[in-house]
Motif scaffolding. Sequence first.
Motif, PDB file in Angstrom:
ATOM      1  N   VAL A  13     -10.495  41.763 -22.239  1.00 19.86           N
ATOM      2  CA  VAL A  13     -11.579  41.266 -23.089  1.00 19.86           C
ATOM      3  C   VAL A  13     -11.165  41.135 -24.549  1.00 19.86           C
ATOM      4  O   VAL A  13     -11.822  40.434 -25.311  1.00 19.86           O
ATOM      5  CB  VAL A  13     -12.866  42.117 -22.981  1.00 19.86           C
ATOM      6  CG1 VAL A  13     -13.420  42.078 -21.586  1.00 19.86           C
ATOM      7  CG2 VAL A  13     -12.653  43.524 -23.453  1.00 19.86           C
ATOM      8  N   PRO A  17     -11.682  34.926 -22.931  1.00 21.85           N
ATOM      9  CA  PRO A  17     -13.142  34.792 -22.803  1.00 21.85           C
ATOM     10  C   PRO A  17     -13.673  35.554 -21.589  1.00 21.85           C
ATOM     11  O   PRO A  17     -12.996  35.664 -20.558  1.00 21.85           O
ATOM     12  CB  PRO A  17     -13.359  33.290 -22.605  1.00 21.85           C
ATOM     13  CG  PRO A  17     -12.097  32.633 -23.013  1.00 21.85           C
ATOM     14  CD  PRO A  17     -11.003  33.638 -22.847  1.00 21.85           C
ATOM     15  N   PHE A  18     -14.888  36.068 -21.716  1.00 20.18           N
ATOM     16  CA  PHE A  18     -15.510  36.824 -20.634  1.00 20.18           C
ATOM     17  C   PHE A  18     -15.613  36.001 -19.351  1.00 20.18           C
ATOM     18  O   PHE A  18     -15.390  36.523 -18.262  1.00 20.18           O
ATOM     19  CB  PHE A  18     -16.908  37.288 -21.031  1.00 20.18           C
ATOM     20  CG  PHE A  18     -16.930  38.308 -22.134  1.00 20.18           C
ATOM     21  CD1 PHE A  18     -15.806  39.023 -22.509  1.00 20.18           C
ATOM     22  CD2 PHE A  18     -18.104  38.568 -22.812  1.00 20.18           C
ATOM     23  CE1 PHE A  18     -15.836  39.976 -23.511  1.00 20.18           C
ATOM     24  CE2 PHE A  18     -18.156  39.521 -23.819  1.00 20.18           C
ATOM     25  CZ  PHE A  18     -17.026  40.216 -24.167  1.00 20.18           C
ATOM     26  N   SER A  19     -15.948  34.735 -19.486  1.00 23.75           N
ATOM     27  CA  SER A  19     -16.124  33.888 -18.291  1.00 23.75           C
ATOM     28  C   SER A  19     -14.813  33.729 -17.524  1.00 23.75           C
ATOM     29  O   SER A  19     -14.809  33.726 -16.286  1.00 23.75           O
ATOM     30  CB  SER A  19     -16.692  32.525 -18.673  1.00 23.75           C
ATOM     31  OG  SER A  19     -15.855  31.887 -19.620  1.00 23.75           O
ATOM     32  N   ALA A  22     -14.143  37.046 -15.711  1.00 24.63           N
ATOM     33  CA  ALA A  22     -15.057  37.186 -14.578  1.00 24.63           C
ATOM     34  C   ALA A  22     -14.589  36.343 -13.397  1.00 24.63           C
ATOM     35  O   ALA A  22     -14.598  36.804 -12.248  1.00 24.63           O
ATOM     36  CB  ALA A  22     -16.472  36.779 -14.996  1.00 24.63           C
ATOM     37  N   ALA A  23     -14.143  35.131 -13.665  1.00 23.05           N
ATOM     38  CA  ALA A  23     -13.656  34.259 -12.594  1.00 23.05           C
ATOM     39  C   ALA A  23     -12.402  34.839 -11.942  1.00 23.05           C
ATOM     40  O   ALA A  23     -12.266  34.828 -10.716  1.00 23.05           O
ATOM     41  CB  ALA A  23     -13.370  32.867 -13.147  1.00 23.05           C
ATOM     42  N   HIS A  28     -19.399  38.996 -11.881  1.00 24.68           N
ATOM     43  CA  HIS A  28     -20.310  38.272 -12.751  1.00 24.68           C
ATOM     44  C   HIS A  28     -19.908  38.498 -14.207  1.00 24.68           C
ATOM     45  O   HIS A  28     -19.409  39.566 -14.571  1.00 24.68           O
ATOM     46  CB  HIS A  28     -21.738  38.769 -12.502  1.00 24.68           C
ATOM     47  CG  HIS A  28     -22.775  37.856 -13.042  1.00 24.68           C
ATOM     48  ND1 HIS A  28     -23.180  37.887 -14.347  1.00 24.68           N
ATOM     49  CD2 HIS A  28     -23.499  36.877 -12.443  1.00 24.68           C
ATOM     50  CE1 HIS A  28     -24.105  36.965 -14.547  1.00 24.68           C
ATOM     51  NE2 HIS A  28     -24.322  36.338 -13.392  1.00 24.68           N
ATOM     52  N   GLU A  29     -20.148  37.487 -15.032  1.00 22.16           N
ATOM     53  CA  GLU A  29     -19.799  37.587 -16.451  1.00 22.16           C
ATOM     54  C   GLU A  29     -20.526  38.754 -17.126  1.00 22.16           C
ATOM     55  O   GLU A  29     -19.980  39.410 -18.016  1.00 22.16           O
ATOM     56  CB  GLU A  29     -20.160  36.278 -17.150  1.00 22.16           C
ATOM     57  CG  GLU A  29     -19.684  36.192 -18.576  1.00 22.16           C
ATOM     58  CD  GLU A  29     -19.969  34.849 -19.215  1.00 22.16           C
ATOM     59  OE1 GLU A  29     -19.896  34.792 -20.444  1.00 22.16           O
ATOM     60  OE2 GLU A  29     -20.265  33.877 -18.499  1.00 22.16           O
ATOM     61  N   LYS A  30     -21.735  39.053 -16.690  1.00 20.37           N
ATOM     62  CA  LYS A  30     -22.483  40.168 -17.259  1.00 20.37           C
ATOM     63  C   LYS A  30     -21.767  41.502 -17.009  1.00 20.37           C
ATOM     64  O   LYS A  30     -21.801  42.398 -17.852  1.00 20.37           O
ATOM     65  CB  LYS A  30     -23.889  40.214 -16.661  1.00 20.37           C
ATOM     66  CG  LYS A  30     -24.787  41.217 -17.310  1.00 20.37           C
ATOM     67  CD  LYS A  30     -26.208  41.079 -16.798  1.00 20.37           C
ATOM     68  CE  LYS A  30     -27.121  42.035 -17.534  1.00 20.37           C
ATOM     69  NZ  LYS A  30     -28.515  41.842 -17.117  1.00 20.37           N
ATOM     70  N   THR A  31     -21.100  41.613 -15.869  1.00 17.28           N
ATOM     71  CA  THR A  31     -20.331  42.819 -15.570  1.00 17.28           C
ATOM     72  C   THR A  31     -19.205  42.986 -16.582  1.00 17.28           C
ATOM     73  O   THR A  31     -18.960  44.089 -17.080  1.00 17.28           O
ATOM     74  CB  THR A  31     -19.754  42.745 -14.149  1.00 17.28           C
ATOM     75  OG1 THR A  31     -20.830  42.568 -13.225  1.00 17.28           O
ATOM     76  CG2 THR A  31     -18.971  43.987 -13.799  1.00 17.28           C
ATOM     77  N   VAL A  32     -18.541  41.904 -16.911  1.00 18.87           N
ATOM     78  CA  VAL A  32     -17.457  41.944 -17.895  1.00 18.87           C
ATOM     79  C   VAL A  32     -18.012  42.329 -19.267  1.00 18.87           C
ATOM     80  O   VAL A  32     -17.424  43.152 -19.973  1.00 18.87           O
ATOM     81  CB  VAL A  32     -16.715  40.585 -17.958  1.00 18.87           C
ATOM     82  CG1 VAL A  32     -15.664  40.591 -19.048  1.00 18.87           C
ATOM     83  CG2 VAL A  32     -16.100  40.255 -16.612  1.00 18.87           C
ATOM     84  N   ARG A  33     -19.168  41.776 -19.639  1.00 18.99           N
ATOM     85  CA  ARG A  33     -19.779  42.122 -20.925  1.00 18.99           C
ATOM     86  C   ARG A  33     -20.141  43.601 -20.993  1.00 18.99           C
ATOM     87  O   ARG A  33     -19.959  44.247 -22.026  1.00 18.99           O
ATOM     88  CB  ARG A  33     -21.016  41.262 -21.175  1.00 18.99           C
ATOM     89  CG  ARG A  33     -20.697  39.823 -21.529  1.00 18.99           C
ATOM     90  CD  ARG A  33     -21.896  39.101 -22.111  1.00 18.99           C
ATOM     91  NE  ARG A  33     -23.082  39.183 -21.293  1.00 18.99           N
ATOM     92  CZ  ARG A  33     -23.462  38.273 -20.398  1.00 18.99           C
ATOM     93  NH1 ARG A  33     -22.731  37.202 -20.212  1.00 18.99           N
ATOM     94  NH2 ARG A  33     -24.573  38.433 -19.712  1.00 18.99           N
TER      95      ARG A  33
END
Length: 61
Positions: A13, A17-19, A22-23, A28-33
């Motif tokens: 991170v 980028p978070f997206s 996540a991919a 999910h991107e929220k998990t990374v955040r």
Amino acid sequence: MTERAVERISVEVLRRPFSAIAADFGVHEKTVRRIAKDRVPALTGTRRSSSKSKFDGQDGC
């Protein structure tokens, strides 16, 4: 999620980028955040502060 995956995401991170992370990890991107919110301050040596900024909008010249 394994501790190793969480640690790897914590490092990523700071660079990507978070997206994209996540991919790559299939989460999910929220998990990374959430991981970033919990782990990154410890990695960077910074912490959140609830105190006012020195730039609080008042003219103190």
